[in-house]
Design a protein around this motif. Sequence first.
Motif, PDB file in Angstrom:
ATOM      1  N   MET A  10       0.847  -1.188   0.000  1.00  7.61           N
ATOM      2  CA  MET A  10       0.000   0.000   0.000  1.00  7.61           C
ATOM      3  C   MET A  10       0.890   1.249   0.000  1.00  7.61           C
ATOM      4  SD  MET A  10      -2.674  -1.220   2.960  1.00  7.61           S
ATOM      5  CE  MET A  10      -1.775  -2.582   3.699  1.00  7.61           C
ATOM      6  N   LYS A  14       1.074   2.183  -6.969  1.00  8.34           N
ATOM      7  CA  LYS A  14       0.561   1.294  -8.023  1.00  8.34           C
ATOM      8  C   LYS A  14      -0.501   1.991  -8.885  1.00  8.34           C
ATOM      9  CE  LYS A  14      -0.763  -1.823  -4.992  1.00  8.34           C
ATOM     10  NZ  LYS A  14      -0.373  -1.288  -3.687  1.00  8.34           N
ATOM     11  N   ASP A  33      -8.872  -2.744  -6.761  1.00  9.87           N
ATOM     12  CA  ASP A  33      -9.649  -2.249  -5.611  1.00  9.87           C
ATOM     13  C   ASP A  33     -10.926  -1.550  -6.090  1.00  9.87           C
ATOM     14  OD1 ASP A  33      -7.913  -3.164  -3.678  1.00  9.87           O
ATOM     15  OD2 ASP A  33      -6.918  -1.243  -3.371  1.00  9.87           O
ATOM     16  N   PHE A  56     -12.649 -10.802   1.512  1.00 12.08           N
ATOM     17  CA  PHE A  56     -12.078  -9.828   0.569  1.00 12.08           C
ATOM     18  C   PHE A  56     -11.035 -10.499  -0.319  1.00 12.08           C
ATOM     19  CE2 PHE A  56      -8.862  -6.641  -0.579  1.00 12.08           C
ATOM     20  CZ  PHE A  56      -9.655  -5.743  -1.285  1.00 12.08           C
ATOM     21  N   ARG A  57     -10.210 -11.361   0.292  1.00 10.28           N
ATOM     22  CA  ARG A  57      -9.181 -12.077  -0.482  1.00 10.28           C
ATOM     23  C   ARG A  57      -9.819 -12.968  -1.553  1.00 10.28           C
ATOM     24  NH1 ARG A  57      -5.678  -8.513   0.408  1.00 10.28           N
ATOM     25  NH2 ARG A  57      -5.073  -8.263   2.574  1.00 10.28           N
ATOM     26  N   GLY A  78      -2.524  -4.209  -2.440  1.00  9.81           N
ATOM     27  CA  GLY A  78      -1.245  -4.593  -1.831  1.00  9.81           C
ATOM     28  C   GLY A  78      -1.196  -5.992  -1.246  1.00  9.81           C
ATOM     29  N   GLY A  79      -2.377  -6.573  -0.949  1.00  9.78           N
ATOM     30  CA  GLY A  79      -2.389  -7.880  -0.305  1.00  9.78           C
ATOM     31  C   GLY A  79      -2.641  -9.035  -1.258  1.00  9.78           C
ATOM     32  N   ARG A 118      -7.803   2.241   4.514  1.00 13.22           N
ATOM     33  CA  ARG A 118      -7.199   0.912   4.346  1.00 13.22           C
ATOM     34  C   ARG A 118      -7.259   0.194   5.687  1.00 13.22           C
ATOM     35  NH1 ARG A 118      -3.902   4.508   1.179  1.00 13.22           N
ATOM     36  NH2 ARG A 118      -3.524   3.736  -0.921  1.00 13.22           N
ATOM     37  N   PRO A 119      -8.155  -0.808   5.794  1.00 15.32           N
ATOM     38  CA  PRO A 119      -8.387  -1.422   7.105  1.00 15.32           C
ATOM     39  C   PRO A 119      -7.148  -1.995   7.781  1.00 15.32           C
ATOM     40  CG  PRO A 119      -9.643  -2.546   5.354  1.00 15.32           C
ATOM     41  CD  PRO A 119      -9.003  -1.352   4.736  1.00 15.32           C
ATOM     42  N   LEU A 120      -6.170  -2.448   6.987  1.00 15.12           N
ATOM     43  CA  LEU A 120      -5.007  -3.086   7.621  1.00 15.12           C
ATOM     44  C   LEU A 120      -3.960  -2.102   8.129  1.00 15.12           C
ATOM     45  CD1 LEU A 120      -4.528  -6.227   5.363  1.00 15.12           C
ATOM     46  CD2 LEU A 120      -5.650  -6.049   7.570  1.00 15.12           C
ATOM     47  N   ARG A 136       5.502  -9.895   3.872  1.00 14.00           N
ATOM     48  CA  ARG A 136       5.051  -9.933   2.475  1.00 14.00           C
ATOM     49  C   ARG A 136       6.200  -9.817   1.474  1.00 14.00           C
ATOM     50  NH1 ARG A 136      -0.261  -6.084   1.951  1.00 14.00           N
ATOM     51  NH2 ARG A 136      -1.604  -7.186   3.437  1.00 14.00           N
TER      52      ARG A 136
HETATM   53  C1  S3P Z   1      -4.659  -4.066   1.078  1.00 11.84           C
HETATM   54  C2  S3P Z   1      -4.350  -3.068   0.171  1.00 11.84           C
HETATM   55  C3  S3P Z   1      -5.357  -2.159  -0.372  1.00 11.84           C
HETATM   56  C4  S3P Z   1      -6.725  -2.829  -0.385  1.00 11.84           C
HETATM   57  C5  S3P Z   1      -7.065  -3.367   0.965  1.00 11.84           C
HETATM   58  C6  S3P Z   1      -6.048  -4.366   1.496  1.00 11.84           C
HETATM   59  C7  S3P Z   1      -3.545  -4.886   1.625  1.00 11.84           C
HETATM   60  O1  S3P Z   1      -4.988  -1.768  -1.693  1.00 11.84           O
HETATM   61  O2  S3P Z   1      -6.761  -3.860  -1.340  1.00 11.84           O
HETATM   62  O3  S3P Z   1      -7.174  -2.273   1.869  1.00 11.84           O
HETATM   63  O4  S3P Z   1      -3.816  -5.905   2.296  1.00 11.84           O
HETATM   64  O5  S3P Z   1      -2.362  -4.542   1.370  1.00 11.84           O
HETATM   65  P1  S3P Z   1      -3.839  -0.681  -2.035  1.00 11.84           P
HETATM   66  O6  S3P Z   1      -2.530  -1.390  -2.050  1.00 11.84           O
HETATM   67  O7  S3P Z   1      -4.225  -0.219  -3.397  1.00 11.84           O
HETATM   68  O8  S3P Z   1      -3.913   0.386  -1.026  1.00 11.84           O
END
Ligand code: S3P
Length: 166
Positions: A10, A14, A33, A56-57, A78-79, A118-120, A136
Amino acid sequence: MKGIILIGFMGAGKTTVGKLLSEKTGMEHIDFDDKIVEEIGMTIQEYFDLHGEEAFRERETDVLKRYLDHNQVVSTGGGIVMRAENRNLLKQMAPVIYLQTKPEVFIPRLKQDHTTVRPLVVSKSPDEIKQVFEPRIPFYEESASLIVDTDNRTPEEIVNEILKNI
Ligand code: S3P
């Protein structure tokens, strides 16, 4: 030209780099996203609160499968590399560019970005954010066909390096 997939933590840039790559190559840009938000009809934070990260994954895997063969510039979340299944899918896609960025660069960026929650990382300390990032790193590295260091470089410079090397 085949599509270009951007991966990275994140705040690595990107979306910005993806838009510029799209302008330069004429290929359509898709942000996973944004695609997921459109499909779920709520924000990512709301979706995490209601269904949890795993759901979400699942959505990410689903969208990745659908865009496997598309000739587009793709900015992933990012995940996306967290699941082995996704890493295997990414390896079948070409080229996959890891935008490598240091925590010293992406943490202040994340703190300043109020466009999305971004919740994480929301309400996490810099050390806690590093703890999300560090495990990661090997996943980003193994999924990428090209690693581009983004620190101290403009989006224009990053895009030029990508286009020179793919
Ligand atoms: C996440 C990244 C976010 C989004 C979500 C989870 C992650 O995307 O998919 O909040 O786990 O790294 P960005 O990388 O575009 O912020």
